[in-house]
Scaffold this active site. Structure first.
Site, PDB file in Angstrom:
ATOM      1  N   HIS A  98       0.822  -1.231   0.000  1.00 10.44           N
ATOM      2  CA  HIS A  98       0.000   0.000   0.000  1.00 10.44           C
ATOM      3  C   HIS A  98       0.844   1.264   0.000  1.00 10.44           C
ATOM      4  O   HIS A  98       0.621   2.172  -0.801  1.00 10.44           O
ATOM      5  CB  HIS A  98      -0.958  -0.019   1.189  1.00 10.44           C
ATOM      6  CG  HIS A  98      -1.818  -1.237   1.192  1.00 10.44           C
ATOM      7  ND1 HIS A  98      -2.652  -1.533   0.151  1.00 10.44           N
ATOM      8  CD2 HIS A  98      -1.930  -2.260   2.076  1.00 10.44           C
ATOM      9  CE1 HIS A  98      -3.263  -2.681   0.396  1.00 10.44           C
ATOM     10  NE2 HIS A  98      -2.844  -3.139   1.557  1.00 10.44           N
ATOM     11  N   ALA A  99       1.834   1.336   0.887  1.00  7.60           N
ATOM     12  CA  ALA A  99       2.662   2.541   0.971  1.00  7.60           C
ATOM     13  C   ALA A  99       3.507   2.689  -0.291  1.00  7.60           C
ATOM     14  O   ALA A  99       3.560   3.759  -0.902  1.00  7.60           O
ATOM     15  CB  ALA A  99       3.544   2.479   2.224  1.00  7.60           C
ATOM     16  N   ASP A 152      10.042  -6.056  -4.325  1.00 11.83           N
ATOM     17  CA  ASP A 152       9.191  -6.643  -3.285  1.00 11.83           C
ATOM     18  C   ASP A 152       9.427  -8.152  -3.252  1.00 11.83           C
ATOM     19  O   ASP A 152       9.484  -8.806  -4.290  1.00 11.83           O
ATOM     20  CB  ASP A 152       7.706  -6.350  -3.515  1.00 11.83           C
ATOM     21  CG  ASP A 152       6.916  -6.539  -2.230  1.00 11.83           C
ATOM     22  OD1 ASP A 152       6.440  -5.542  -1.661  1.00 11.83           O
ATOM     23  OD2 ASP A 152       6.814  -7.713  -1.755  1.00 11.83           O
ATOM     24  N   CYS A 211      -7.961  -5.810   4.890  1.00 10.78           N
ATOM     25  CA  CYS A 211      -9.237  -5.482   5.543  1.00 10.78           C
ATOM     26  C   CYS A 211     -10.372  -6.345   5.004  1.00 10.78           C
ATOM     27  O   CYS A 211     -11.425  -6.451   5.635  1.00 10.78           O
ATOM     28  CB  CYS A 211      -9.572  -4.006   5.338  1.00 10.78           C
ATOM     29  SG  CYS A 211      -9.626  -3.556   3.601  1.00 10.78           S
ATOM     30  N   ALA A 225       9.590   1.169   2.292  1.00 10.45           N
ATOM     31  CA  ALA A 225       8.165   0.845   2.522  1.00 10.45           C
ATOM     32  C   ALA A 225       8.009  -0.647   2.768  1.00 10.45           C
ATOM     33  O   ALA A 225       7.142  -1.313   2.192  1.00 10.45           O
ATOM     34  CB  ALA A 225       7.346   1.296   1.316  1.00 10.45           C
ATOM     35  N   GLY A 246      -0.775  -8.377  16.910  1.00  8.01           N
ATOM     36  CA  GLY A 246      -0.043  -7.153  16.587  1.00  8.01           C
ATOM     37  C   GLY A 246       0.986  -7.353  15.483  1.00  8.01           C
ATOM     38  O   GLY A 246       1.166  -8.464  14.967  1.00  8.01           O
ATOM     39  N   GLY A 280       4.470   4.133   5.761  1.00 12.15           N
ATOM     40  CA  GLY A 280       3.630   2.962   6.058  1.00 12.15           C
ATOM     41  C   GLY A 280       3.914   2.344   7.404  1.00 12.15           C
ATOM     42  O   GLY A 280       4.300   3.025   8.364  1.00 12.15           O
ATOM     43  N   LEU A 313      -1.646   1.504  10.123  1.00 14.34           N
ATOM     44  CA  LEU A 313      -2.937   1.534   9.426  1.00 14.34           C
ATOM     45  C   LEU A 313      -2.732   1.935   7.965  1.00 14.34           C
ATOM     46  O   LEU A 313      -1.849   2.759   7.649  1.00 14.34           O
ATOM     47  CB  LEU A 313      -3.880   2.542  10.087  1.00 14.34           C
ATOM     48  CG  LEU A 313      -4.485   2.124  11.424  1.00 14.34           C
ATOM     49  CD1 LEU A 313      -5.270   3.273  12.036  1.00 14.34           C
ATOM     50  CD2 LEU A 313      -5.380   0.889  11.276  1.00 14.34           C
ATOM     51  N   ALA A 368     -11.543   2.585  13.115  1.00 11.86           N
ATOM     52  CA  ALA A 368     -12.950   2.163  13.255  1.00 11.86           C
ATOM     53  C   ALA A 368     -13.038   0.643  13.329  1.00 11.86           C
ATOM     54  O   ALA A 368     -12.152  -0.066  12.846  1.00 11.86           O
ATOM     55  CB  ALA A 368     -13.763   2.685  12.075  1.00 11.86           C
TER      56      ALA A 368
HETATM   57  C1  FAD Z   1      -6.135  -8.472   8.349  1.00  8.35           C
HETATM   58  C2  FAD Z   1      -5.814  -7.013   8.249  1.00  8.35           C
HETATM   59  C3  FAD Z   1      -6.834  -6.073   8.238  1.00  8.35           C
HETATM   60  C4  FAD Z   1      -6.527  -4.714   8.154  1.00  8.35           C
HETATM   61  N1  FAD Z   1      -7.555  -3.812   8.122  1.00  8.35           N
HETATM   62  C5  FAD Z   1      -7.278  -2.479   8.042  1.00  8.35           C
HETATM   63  C6  FAD Z   1      -8.321  -1.527   7.977  1.00  8.35           C
HETATM   64  O1  FAD Z   1      -9.506  -1.877   7.971  1.00  8.35           O
HETATM   65  N2  FAD Z   1      -7.987  -0.202   7.946  1.00  8.35           N
HETATM   66  C7  FAD Z   1      -6.677   0.217   7.926  1.00  8.35           C
HETATM   67  O2  FAD Z   1      -6.419   1.427   7.860  1.00  8.35           O
HETATM   68  N3  FAD Z   1      -5.664  -0.686   7.980  1.00  8.35           N
HETATM   69  C8  FAD Z   1      -5.925  -2.009   8.028  1.00  8.35           C
HETATM   70  N4  FAD Z   1      -4.898  -2.921   8.093  1.00  8.35           N
HETATM   71  C9  FAD Z   1      -3.496  -2.436   8.146  1.00  8.35           C
HETATM   72  C10 FAD Z   1      -2.938  -2.225   6.758  1.00  8.35           C
HETATM   73  O3  FAD Z   1      -3.101  -3.376   5.991  1.00  8.35           O
HETATM   74  C11 FAD Z   1      -1.449  -1.890   6.877  1.00  8.35           C
HETATM   75  O4  FAD Z   1      -1.326  -0.705   7.605  1.00  8.35           O
HETATM   76  C12 FAD Z   1      -0.838  -1.742   5.496  1.00  8.35           C
HETATM   77  O5  FAD Z   1      -0.726  -3.001   4.901  1.00  8.35           O
HETATM   78  C13 FAD Z   1       0.542  -1.100   5.541  1.00  8.35           C
HETATM   79  O6  FAD Z   1       1.028  -1.014   4.249  1.00  8.35           O
HETATM   80  P1  FAD Z   1       2.589  -1.000   3.957  1.00  8.35           P
HETATM   81  O7  FAD Z   1       2.734  -0.930   2.482  1.00  8.35           O
HETATM   82  O8  FAD Z   1       3.260   0.003   4.805  1.00  8.35           O
HETATM   83  O9  FAD Z   1       3.132  -2.386   4.525  1.00  8.35           O
HETATM   84  P2  FAD Z   1       2.864  -3.892   4.110  1.00  8.35           P
HETATM   85  O10 FAD Z   1       1.461  -4.083   3.709  1.00  8.35           O
HETATM   86  O11 FAD Z   1       3.394  -4.709   5.228  1.00  8.35           O
HETATM   87  O12 FAD Z   1       3.773  -4.099   2.826  1.00  8.35           O
HETATM   88  C14 FAD Z   1       5.162  -4.114   2.883  1.00  8.35           C
HETATM   89  C15 FAD Z   1       5.716  -4.758   1.637  1.00  8.35           C
HETATM   90  O13 FAD Z   1       7.146  -4.791   1.727  1.00  8.35           O
HETATM   91  C16 FAD Z   1       7.636  -6.030   1.282  1.00  8.35           C
HETATM   92  N5  FAD Z   1       8.940  -6.255   1.921  1.00  8.35           N
HETATM   93  C17 FAD Z   1       9.214  -6.291   3.249  1.00  8.35           C
HETATM   94  N6  FAD Z   1      10.537  -6.486   3.460  1.00  8.35           N
HETATM   95  C18 FAD Z   1      11.113  -6.574   2.229  1.00  8.35           C
HETATM   96  C19 FAD Z   1      12.433  -6.777   1.787  1.00  8.35           C
HETATM   97  N7  FAD Z   1      13.462  -6.898   2.634  1.00  8.35           N
HETATM   98  N8  FAD Z   1      12.655  -6.850   0.450  1.00  8.35           N
HETATM   99  C20 FAD Z   1      11.632  -6.714  -0.437  1.00  8.35           C
HETATM  100  N9  FAD Z   1      10.361  -6.514  -0.062  1.00  8.35           N
HETATM  101  C21 FAD Z   1      10.108  -6.435   1.255  1.00  8.35           C
HETATM  102  C22 FAD Z   1       6.564  -7.020   1.695  1.00  8.35           C
HETATM  103  O14 FAD Z   1       6.610  -8.189   0.893  1.00  8.35           O
HETATM  104  C23 FAD Z   1       5.284  -6.215   1.483  1.00  8.35           C
HETATM  105  O15 FAD Z   1       4.737  -6.408   0.202  1.00  8.35           O
HETATM  106  C24 FAD Z   1      -5.174  -4.297   8.129  1.00  8.35           C
HETATM  107  C25 FAD Z   1      -4.149  -5.240   8.165  1.00  8.35           C
HETATM  108  C26 FAD Z   1      -4.454  -6.591   8.202  1.00  8.35           C
HETATM  109  C27 FAD Z   1      -3.329  -7.583   8.231  1.00  8.35           C
END
Ligand code: FAD
Length: 457
Positions: A12-13, A34, A44, A112, A247, A283, A301, A332
């Site tokens: 997402h980020a 990734d 979600c 990210a 968590g 993120g 989030l 929420a």
């Molecule tokens: C079941 C569930 C329900 C949720 N519901 C909500 C909701 O209703 N509302 C809300 O606001 N948030 C919700 N969240 C939280 C939200 O999903 C996270 O905040 C969001 O995924 C964060 O995005 P991100 O891109 O920062 O991290 P991530 O989604 O963790 O993505 C990080 C990416 O980095 C990659 N990566 C990591 N390390 C490496 C590396 N060394 N080399 C290459 N790639 C790497 C991973 O493969 C991954 O694709 C939920 C989360 C879950 C698990």
């Protein structure tokens, strides 16, 4: 000015950052890595897919490789970044299938890499049918097991919002559900007893075995190595399937020297810059300044993740007004007919952070009683006793009409550090179809100030 930008992590980020960066200026060279094989899976929707509300789990994606390539990004999937040389500004990565090595220099790095569910060690934790919940791959397993007739009982460890959503989903699939938490209440840092009492009651009335103040010590399995029971200090309970939802830990080991919180979250400023030059972090990897707690906090989030991507990309493009000065932890929950939203700190969290607080709880019908249908709504405000500065707000909406979005202006009030006098005269609308002349938010503020003559509590 065009840069070479390397992005580590494309969910997402990362997706938000890449799209923003190249939409604003297609001249950058963007290389992204990734380690996963899919992009933009919305966790979600996992519980909604388990319960059957979402019919096809594949609908939970909003981007893919082709989408990001169409912006001009060079994205490498299944490719793990294993080292970042922050002095020489080089990222080292390896394709997990072919073994191909990459060595990419960068002008700017967007980190990210997200977070991973906390996995804890207890007895027999390696039995079959014990899962975590985050990825598309996890979702596929959890959905399959929801329709498996051999899975009759499910235990969810952790009664946060994800745990409660999964408990409800398996309950709706007709499973016997146990929901366990170490805390004495569900989601205590976000909601106080005025809301959690009712929620806990509704969970229990549905028939879910809600076990609070209980420590998981291990599992028991059958001769085939499949889990059959969870063991806690308050007894053992049947479980053919276990999901651990306790968590998330930020994936920040690659940036060893950066300023971090004790849990590893990277401290960033309003531009999403870390303490290491030219490295932005966004993120779930970051701790941002929390306007109510007055310190950096890790709030994992999606809302923060996508906004962080816009900010980091805009900053690289020189659009300096786009900043994320603070967060308020706005969230929420919608489970067991409880629609809840909160922002800032609960009374319990504020006290734990050393604040001297007062509170105002106000419950009412949402519309005038002359309307055919009225529904219950409740609000709690947490504010600093002396300054009257708003520190937190919680809303519970019970019926068909969600009133939870009123939390948005209260989160802005927290971010702007407003006090109750400043908030009391907010120009809100009144229409009998929607609310009362003194709506529930204004009423709670007037009550706190001792100015409300409409209703005695
Ligand atoms: C079941 C569930 C329900 C949720 N519901 C909500 C909701 O209703 N509302 C809300 O606001 N948030 C919700 N969240 C939280 C939200 O999903 C996270 O905040 C969001 O995924 C964060 O995005 P991100 O891109 O920062 O991290 P991530 O989604 O963790 O993505 C990080 C990416 O980095 C990659 N990566 C990591 N390390 C490496 C590396 N060394 N080399 C290459 N790639 C790497 C991973 O493969 C991954 O694709 C939920 C989360 C879950 C698990």
């Amino acid at each position: 000015m065009a840069y070479k930008v390397v992005v580590v992590g494309v969910n997402h980020a990362g997706t938000s950052a890449i799209r923003t960066l190249l939409a604003q200026d297609p001249d950058h060279e963007v290389v992204a890595f990734d380690r996963n094989n899919n992009i933009s899976f919305l966790g979600c929707g996992i519980a909604l897919s388990v319960s059957g509300v979402v019919k096809d789990v594949n609908d939970l994606f909003y981007s893919d490789l082709a989408d990001l390539q169409s912006y001009g990004a060079d994205v490498h999937m299944n490719t793990d970044v294993y080292r970042i040389d922050t002095k020489k500004k080089i990222v080292y990565a390896r394709n997990l299938e072919s073994g191909q090595e990459y060595e990419e220099t960068y002008d700017k790095l967007i980190y990210a890499a997200g977070s991973w569910p906390v996995e804890f060690k207890v007895n027999n934790g390696d039995l079959e049918n014990i899962h975590i919940c985050k990825l598309y791959q996890h979702a596929q397993e959890l959905i399959k097991k929801a329709s498996d007739p051999e899975i009759k009982s499910v235990a969810v460890i952790g009664a946060g919002y994800i745990g409660m959503e999964l408990a409800e989903a398996y309950y709706l699939k007709g499973k016997k559900v146990t929901l366990v938490d170490l805390q004495e209440r569900v989601v205590p840092l976000y909601f106080d007893q005025e809301f959690t009492d009712r929620l806990q009651n509704d969970i229990r009335e549905a028939g879910v075995n809600l076990l609070l103040g209980a420590r998981l010590t291990g599992y028991k399995g059958d001769k085939d190595g499949k889990v059959k029971q969870i063991v806690t200090d308050k007894g053992s309970y049947e479980a053919d399937l276990v999901i651990q939802c306790v968590g998330f830990k930020p994936n920040t080991e690659l940036l060893e020297k950066a300023d971090k919180l004790p849990n590893g979250a990277l401290k960033v400023d309003a531009k999403m810059l870390t303490s290491i030059p030219d490295i932005y972090a966004i993120g779930d990897t970051v701790a941002m300044y929390h306007a109510a707690a007055d310190k950096h906090c890790h709030v994992a989030l999606a809302t923060n993740a996508v906004k962080g991507g816009v900010v980091a990309a805009s900053q690289i493009n020189g659009v300096e007004q786009v900043k994320l000065e603070s967060i308020a932890g706005t969230n929420a929950i919608c489970v067991f007919d409880n629609m809840l939203a909160s922002t800032g700190m609960s009374e319990m969290a504020a006290k734990a952070n050393g604040y001297n607080v007062s509170t105002s709880f106000y419950a009412d019908n949402d519309r005038p009683e002359f309307m055919n249908e009225v529904e219950k709504v409740g609000i709690k405000l947490v504010y600093e006793k002396d300054s009257l500065r708003l520190l937190g707000a919680q809303i519970g909406s019970y019926g068909k009409t969600p009133h939870t979005e009123a939390i948005f202006y209260l989160s802005l009030a927290i971010q702007k550090k407003m006090n109750l006098f400043e908030l009391a005269m907010t120009d809100v609308y009144f229409l009998p179809h929607f609310n009362k002349p003194f709506n529930f938010v204004i009423s709670a503020i007037l009550q706190a100030l001792g100015l409300h003559y409409m209703k005695k509590q």
